[in-house]
Design a protein around this motif. Structure first.
Motif, PDB file in Angstrom:
ATOM      1  N   GLU A   1      35.124 -91.789  41.834  1.00  0.00           N
ATOM      2  CA  GLU A   1      35.899 -92.857  42.438  1.00  0.00           C
ATOM      3  C   GLU A   1      35.215 -93.362  43.716  1.00  0.00           C
ATOM      4  N   GLY A   2      34.125 -92.695  44.132  1.00  0.00           N
ATOM      5  CA  GLY A   2      33.363 -93.198  45.265  1.00  0.00           C
ATOM      6  C   GLY A   2      33.427 -92.367  46.535  1.00  0.00           C
ATOM      7  N   ALA A   3      34.001 -91.166  46.454  1.00  0.00           N
ATOM      8  CA  ALA A   3      34.037 -90.321  47.647  1.00  0.00           C
ATOM      9  C   ALA A   3      32.615 -89.885  48.002  1.00  0.00           C
ATOM     10  N   GLU A   4      32.329 -89.836  49.300  1.00  0.00           N
ATOM     11  CA  GLU A   4      31.005 -89.418  49.745  1.00  0.00           C
ATOM     12  C   GLU A   4      30.796 -87.940  49.526  1.00  0.00           C
ATOM     13  N   GLU A   5      31.824 -87.191  49.894  1.00  0.00           N
ATOM     14  CA  GLU A   5      31.726 -85.739  49.825  1.00  0.00           C
ATOM     15  C   GLU A   5      33.079 -85.142  49.537  1.00  0.00           C
ATOM     16  N   PHE A   6      33.045 -83.923  49.067  1.00  0.00           N
ATOM     17  CA  PHE A   6      34.274 -83.179  48.809  1.00  0.00           C
ATOM     18  C   PHE A   6      34.135 -81.872  49.575  1.00  0.00           C
ATOM     19  N   LEU A   7      34.945 -81.694  50.609  1.00  0.00           N
ATOM     20  CA  LEU A   7      34.853 -80.469  51.404  1.00  0.00           C
ATOM     21  C   LEU A   7      35.954 -79.501  51.000  1.00  0.00           C
ATOM     22  N   VAL A   8      35.566 -78.230  50.853  1.00  0.00           N
ATOM     23  CA  VAL A   8      36.581 -77.235  50.527  1.00  0.00           C
ATOM     24  C   VAL A   8      37.149 -76.683  51.829  1.00  0.00           C
ATOM     25  N   LYS A   9      38.473 -76.638  51.908  1.00  0.00           N
ATOM     26  CA  LYS A   9      39.119 -76.134  53.119  1.00  0.00           C
ATOM     27  C   LYS A   9      39.109 -74.608  53.107  1.00  0.00           C
ATOM     28  N   PRO A  10      39.170 -73.939  54.258  1.00  0.00           N
ATOM     29  CA  PRO A  10      39.277 -74.566  55.566  1.00  0.00           C
ATOM     30  C   PRO A  10      37.948 -75.183  56.016  1.00  0.00           C
ATOM     31  N   VAL A  11      38.050 -76.356  56.635  1.00  0.00           N
ATOM     32  CA  VAL A  11      36.868 -77.091  57.048  1.00  0.00           C
ATOM     33  C   VAL A  11      36.273 -76.461  58.309  1.00  0.00           C
ATOM     34  N   LYS A  12      34.950 -76.308  58.295  1.00  0.00           N
ATOM     35  CA  LYS A  12      34.274 -75.713  59.441  1.00  0.00           C
ATOM     36  C   LYS A  12      33.481 -76.766  60.210  1.00  0.00           C
ATOM     37  N   LEU A  13      33.043 -76.390  61.391  1.00  0.00           N
ATOM     38  CA  LEU A  13      32.250 -77.305  62.202  1.00  0.00           C
ATOM     39  C   LEU A  13      30.966 -77.724  61.479  1.00  0.00           C
TER      40      LEU A  13
ATOM     41  N   ASP B   1      30.542 -78.155  58.360  1.00  0.00           N
ATOM     42  CA  ASP B   1      30.881 -79.178  57.355  1.00  0.00           C
ATOM     43  C   ASP B   1      30.947 -80.543  58.017  1.00  0.00           C
ATOM     44  N   VAL B   2      31.628 -80.595  59.157  1.00  0.00           N
ATOM     45  CA  VAL B   2      31.803 -81.856  59.868  1.00  0.00           C
ATOM     46  C   VAL B   2      30.450 -82.394  60.337  1.00  0.00           C
ATOM     47  N   LYS B   3      29.615 -81.499  60.860  1.00  0.00           N
ATOM     48  CA  LYS B   3      28.297 -81.926  61.327  1.00  0.00           C
ATOM     49  C   LYS B   3      27.466 -82.489  60.184  1.00  0.00           C
ATOM     50  N   ARG B   4      27.580 -81.867  59.021  1.00  0.00           N
ATOM     51  CA  ARG B   4      26.823 -82.340  57.871  1.00  0.00           C
ATOM     52  C   ARG B   4      27.287 -83.737  57.463  1.00  0.00           C
ATOM     53  N   VAL B   5      28.596 -83.924  57.461  1.00  0.00           N
ATOM     54  CA  VAL B   5      29.163 -85.231  57.114  1.00  0.00           C
ATOM     55  C   VAL B   5      28.682 -86.289  58.108  1.00  0.00           C
ATOM     56  N   MET B   6      28.676 -85.936  59.405  1.00  0.00           N
ATOM     57  CA  MET B   6      28.210 -86.865  60.436  1.00  0.00           C
ATOM     58  C   MET B   6      26.757 -87.248  60.205  1.00  0.00           C
ATOM     59  N   ASN B   7      25.932 -86.237  59.922  1.00  0.00           N
ATOM     60  CA  ASN B   7      24.516 -86.511  59.676  1.00  0.00           C
ATOM     61  C   ASN B   7      24.331 -87.435  58.489  1.00  0.00           C
TER      62      ASN B   7
ATOM     63  N   GLU C   1      40.930 -82.843  64.128  1.00  0.00           N
ATOM     64  CA  GLU C   1      40.784 -83.687  65.306  1.00  0.00           C
ATOM     65  C   GLU C   1      39.811 -83.046  66.295  1.00  0.00           C
ATOM     66  N   LYS C   2      39.993 -81.757  66.526  1.00  0.00           N
ATOM     67  CA  LYS C   2      39.128 -81.040  67.444  1.00  0.00           C
ATOM     68  C   LYS C   2      37.691 -80.972  66.922  1.00  0.00           C
ATOM     69  N   LEU C   3      37.549 -80.689  65.648  1.00  0.00           N
ATOM     70  CA  LEU C   3      36.210 -80.613  65.045  1.00  0.00           C
ATOM     71  C   LEU C   3      35.481 -81.946  65.230  1.00  0.00           C
ATOM     72  N   LEU C   4      36.202 -83.041  65.059  1.00  0.00           N
ATOM     73  CA  LEU C   4      35.586 -84.358  65.171  1.00  0.00           C
ATOM     74  C   LEU C   4      35.290 -84.721  66.623  1.00  0.00           C
ATOM     75  N   LYS C   5      36.205 -84.371  67.526  1.00  0.00           N
ATOM     76  CA  LYS C   5      35.975 -84.686  68.939  1.00  0.00           C
ATOM     77  C   LYS C   5      34.770 -83.928  69.465  1.00  0.00           C
ATOM     78  N   ILE C   6      34.658 -82.669  69.053  1.00  0.00           N
ATOM     79  CA  ILE C   6      33.517 -81.855  69.468  1.00  0.00           C
ATOM     80  C   ILE C   6      32.227 -82.435  68.911  1.00  0.00           C
ATOM     81  N   SER C   7      32.333 -83.145  67.794  1.00  0.00           N
ATOM     82  CA  SER C   7      31.159 -83.789  67.207  1.00  0.00           C
ATOM     83  C   SER C   7      30.986 -85.202  67.738  1.00  0.00           C
ATOM     84  N   SER C   8      31.589 -85.484  68.899  1.00  0.00           N
ATOM     85  CA  SER C   8      31.471 -86.771  69.583  1.00  0.00           C
ATOM     86  C   SER C   8      31.998 -87.960  68.823  1.00  0.00           C
ATOM     87  N   CYS C   9      33.081 -87.796  68.110  1.00  0.00           N
ATOM     88  CA  CYS C   9      33.672 -88.925  67.407  1.00  0.00           C
ATOM     89  C   CYS C   9      34.960 -89.337  68.084  1.00  0.00           C
TER      90      CYS C   9
END
Lengths: 141, 208
Positions: B119-131, B133-139, B30-38
């Motif tokens: 099955e159609g997933a855009e990406e597969f992120l390995v945890k723990p998820v970092k900022l 990773d989130v920024k890349r997904v947003m881009n 949640e925090k990672l996404l909020k910091i990325s303006s989502c």
């Protein structure tokens, strides 16, 4: 004067937590997420971690005390415990969880889990002291 | 009358639905996404995610709160419905198959990654998820929106790609360089509400 002393204490405690392998890069990720809108973020996450861990430890011990041991359930709980440890950057605890899952069988389950518990207890103590000092340092004028 | 800026502000933020059974992980993502303006909605299970989307057969659309979801990020290992099962349900629904789904997992298992991508997933992120990773997904989501979904993997999605080309082809050229665009590099959703479309709609409203 007091504030500087506290700040130095915080810095050296923090350094040692990393140097001694208790924490890893993921903890830094959490620190970087803390800001003015959320000044206690790290402490909040760590507190959530303590709560989750207490519950999981209880579940694991219950699973270990039942006979026969439900290894499937046990593995499930350990997976969750490992997951949250890893999410806060608790390096040693995460490693102990991995070791437990790998070598756990009927003979050594109980003994190995004591090691996990011990490592967790050590980390919790160290983090509590560290975060308390951080709080004191930020409150000192 | 609504000011153009207000209309755009509410439509330019990505709304992400994050699914994870771990409290700690939910709070972190949640925090990672909020910091990325989502805008973020977190739920603890696949079942809750489906309810939120309005896909729950039992409850109908009672759980749906009206905010369009632009991206779903889900943990893989969850009790009840796994992230993989959630992914399948979403991709097999006509209403929600367009929503990009990202899988997060602490286990880096190749067969698992392959099946999720199949099955159609855009990406597969390995945890723990970092900022990062989130920024890349947003881009990737932004690029996807602006190019009308060119990055699709599966052949059977070509039909939708054509639809997207038709509706957002006008957005692919001018957004980044337009001096009058009030939006910085704002993300847009995949299909109909690209920034240019929002701008056009706002202008129409102003003329009333």
């Amino acid at each position: 004067m007091d504030r500087n002393r506290l700040r130095n204490q915080v810095a050296s405690m923090r350094r040692s937590l990393f140097d001694q392998g208790y924490l890893d890069d993921q903890f830094i990720q959490l620190e970087e997420l803390q800001d003015d809108t959320n000044p206690n973020f790290v402490e909040e996450i760590v507190t959530l971690f303590y709560n989750d861990s207490a519950r999981l430890i209880q579940n694991i011990e219950q699973a270990l005390n039942s006979s026969p041991i439900d290894f499937c359930k046990l593995d499930d709980y350990m997976h969750q415990f490992k997951g949250s440890s890893s999410s806060i950057g608790a390096k040693k605890v995460t490693n102990e969880c991995t070791a437990f899952r790998e070598y756990c069988n009927a003979e050594n389950a109980e003994g190995s889990f004591q090691q996990v518990k011990q490592e967790y207890a050590i980390l919790k103590r160290k983090l509590e002291v560290y975060l308390q000092t951080v709080r004191q340092a930020s409150q000192t004028a | 009358m609504e000011v153009a800026g207000e209309v755009l502000a509410s439509e330019s933020q990505l709304h992400v639905l994050a699914v994870d059974d771990s409290h700690v992980d939910r709070k972190v993502i949640e925090k990672l996404l909020k910091i990325s303006s989502c805008k973020v909605t977190t739920v603890e299970s696949g079942a809750r995610a489906l309810q939120f989307l309005g896909l729950d057969e039992e409850k109908g659309s009672l759980g749906f709160n009206g905010l369009k979801v632009n991206l779903i990020m889900t943990d893989y290992s969850m009790p009840g419905m796994t992230g993989y099962e959630l992914l399948k349900k979403i991709k097999r629904s006509s209403a929600f198959r367009e929503i990009p789904v990202v899988i997060m997992s602490s286990e880096n298992i190749l067969t698992r990654i392959d099946s999720c991508l199949e099955e159609g997933a855009e990406e597969f992120l390995v945890k723990p998820v970092k900022l990062s990773d989130v920024k890349r997904v947003m881009n990737d989501c932004i690029m996807r929106g602006e190019t009308g979904g060119n990055k699709r993997r599966r052949v059977d999605k070509r039909k939708f790609e054509d639809d997207n080309h038709a509706s957002s082809s006008s957005s692919s050229s001018s957004i980044p360089s337009s001096p009058s665009s009030p939006l910085p590099s704002s993300p847009s959703t995949a299909a109909t509400s690209s920034p240019l479309h929002s701008l056009k709609r706002a202008k129409l409203r102003d003329h009333n």
